[in-house]
Scaffold this motif. Sequence first.
Motif, PDB file in Angstrom:
ATOM      1  N   CYS A   1      51.014  15.099  -4.625  1.00 40.19           N
ATOM      2  CA  CYS A   1      51.302  13.698  -4.349  1.00 40.19           C
ATOM      3  C   CYS A   1      50.695  13.311  -3.001  1.00 40.19           C
TER       4      CYS A   1
ATOM      5  N   HIS B   1      51.715  11.045  -1.093  1.00 43.39           N
ATOM      6  CA  HIS B   1      52.748  10.552  -0.173  1.00 43.39           C
ATOM      7  C   HIS B   1      53.821  11.584   0.139  1.00 43.39           C
TER       8      HIS B   1
ATOM      9  N   CYS C   1      58.791  10.231  -5.164  1.00 45.86           N
ATOM     10  CA  CYS C   1      58.539   8.844  -4.766  1.00 45.86           C
ATOM     11  C   CYS C   1      58.139   7.963  -5.941  1.00 45.86           C
TER      12      CYS C   1
HETATM   13 ZN    ZN Z   1      55.526  11.416  -3.886  1.00 43.40          ZN
END
Ligand code: ZN
Length: 730
Positions: A449, A451, A470
Amino acid sequence: MSAKNQSNKNRIHVLLPLPLAGPFDYAVPESLERPDPGTFVRVPFGSRVMTGVVWDKGENADIDDSRVKNILSLYDLPVLTAANRRLIDWVADYTLFAPGAVLKMAMSVDDVFHGVGEAFGFVKTVLPEKLKMTPARKKVLEYVTDMPETAAEIARQTGVSSGVVTGLAEAGALARQKIRPLTFAVPRIDLKSVSLSAEQQKVADRLSDMAGRGFDVCVLNGVTGSGKTEVYFDVIARALSQGKQALILLPEIGLTGQWLERFERRFGTKPAVWNSGLSQRVRRETWKAVLTGEVRVLAGARSALFLPFSELGAIIVDEEHDPSYKQEDGVVYQARDMAVVRAKLENIPIVLSSATPSLETRVNVRSGKYKEVVLPDRFGAAVLPDIRLIDMRRDPPENKGELKSFLSPVLLKEMDAVLSKGEQTLLFLNRRGYAPLVLCRKCGYRFQCPHCDAWLVEHRNGSRLECHHCGYSVPVPEACPVCGESELASCGPGVERINEEVTLRFPDARQLVVTSDLNATAAEMAELMRQIRDKEADIIIGTQILTKGHHFPSLTLVGVVDADLGLTGGDLRAGERTFQMLHQVAGRAGRAEKKGLVLLQTFDPENRIMQAMKTGSADQFLSAEAQSRELLKMPPFGRLAGIIVSGSSQAQAQQAAALLGRAAPSGNGIRVLGPAPAPMALLRGKYRYRLLLQTEKQIKIQEVMRRWLSAVSLPSSVRVQTDIDPYSFF
Ligand code: ZN
Ligand code: ADP
């Protein structure tokens, strides 16, 4: 308006539901009576008008009378009782959050005090002949009932836009109807749905003896299926007979249709309900009815603890060990622990029910702080299932053709036998999606990911890679973004992949995948549960959602695909939690006359937890667990508080954490770990650093924390989250 001529004696304190500091000063104008503490009042705040509560704690602020604003009006509602107010103060003090933040939680709904006005909703009606059908319209038509709901609410519950709802109404497929206020029926205590066994009766008598005797904590420790629910219903009945209200806390997913039906059989009506699925209107009306006393019994998830009961007589915490009682967002608190505090402040009894009481609770029993009653046997003819371990090193899965297999031949053989008897199997794996990791076979690249510090989970159903932290999601790529080769490999199983294997191995069986997908509505979940109960599926593949509160008479085999999952990672309670979860899952097997079998696939059969599961003796495992925590002075033998410093800029977050680290408290019985990058060093685009304060039990950890945090001033670009008694360490 000028308040110059008002003297100090007209000042009152008003707590506002704002995540700021304590109560604010206001003045009572001559036109109003001086309100009692707990009165709901309207006050000006900045350019707004807000609802707050007259507070009896707090000191006059050092401001001139002329600057103190008048309260505007008083609500004609019962006051928030002293016990409610002290709970809010207590929780604020304990968790280090502002009282206003806790009040905000207790007031639950922003517009709780706004009138409902004329509200119209939609109900089902005879469908017009030439109705154009779309998937969205179908969803709405399946959802609507004879109970009117607003277009916005129907849209929210079904995940369509409200235009779909109004469109259907214009086409004549939905009828408009006025929404009447909710009413809450009074539970009856003269009904008896079941007669308790002698053993159950003994326990029920001991518990309900507590009622009316003031504060007392009793642990109801009984194996799954022993009838704990029937027994605690008696405690509720006793509270009702004394003219009091009762509160039952359940894990969010425990509040099922089956549980509600049992309540209804016993009390002639359903209880008021409180969980995240309620519409704003229902929340608002339920909240008020709790305050006015119209609601006599309420069953709810953890936040129900803060509802404004005026005459609470008993609290039940079902599945008291459940990790979901810890709230991690907003005000961070442990609802089971705060429920005990509430019982103390209300001076009423509280029952903590579980088949696997938490270590904290066991230690409190051992020290005599809590009482305990035990139900050692399943009710009636039902017996506890046999639990066996499958050593995956000795009996590894055999791949079938192209298919990578995750089920041992030992498990497959039992599934076959159960299938031919017409009974059901549950395969448990606490992992959504197809595979928890996708990597490139050529260069080793792993899809991560952008983020979060987490791998992307492959979902074949929808063919996407998703981040379970997320929500980030992309279509499954054709090729590796680094080397360009298209040799991507899915690693490890999720429920979708187990489903694939089951389809191949048992082509004639009917399967059902049930996951804790947050998008599933309560109605959809109820439908899945019905399908299982009515034997419309032979093999059920599911995540944790299936572990609690469900009773499936034909379910005789439980296979745990990866019993070791959850044991890795540095979590203080990893072992305890794994044990509790396995125990709960195992408890789904053989709940009726048919004896159940539980098979745990493990690579580490000698592990204490696996051995404890096999012998069915929790005590040995838990006392070893307790010993090691005592040695390390970890909770419940010592205190812990966590600090997470996070920010969009890694440098700033790191600097702030370092500043805190340099100001760390020291002294006898005080230890600070960190700062260090959190195990999840990047989450939702924020860089995270952790510090952990550990103290001996007799030290007031909140005071140490307060002094520490107030000694450091940090830039507003970083966020500091405190967590007293942390349960998650990521
Ligand atoms: Zn994430
Ligand atoms: P627990 O909460 O301990 O897991 P439950 O209260 O759910 O146990 O009881 C398990 C099952 O046994 C339920 O289906 C329940 O209705 C049934 N049961 C328990 N006690 C009695 C009783 N005294 N008479 C009839 N059925 C009972």
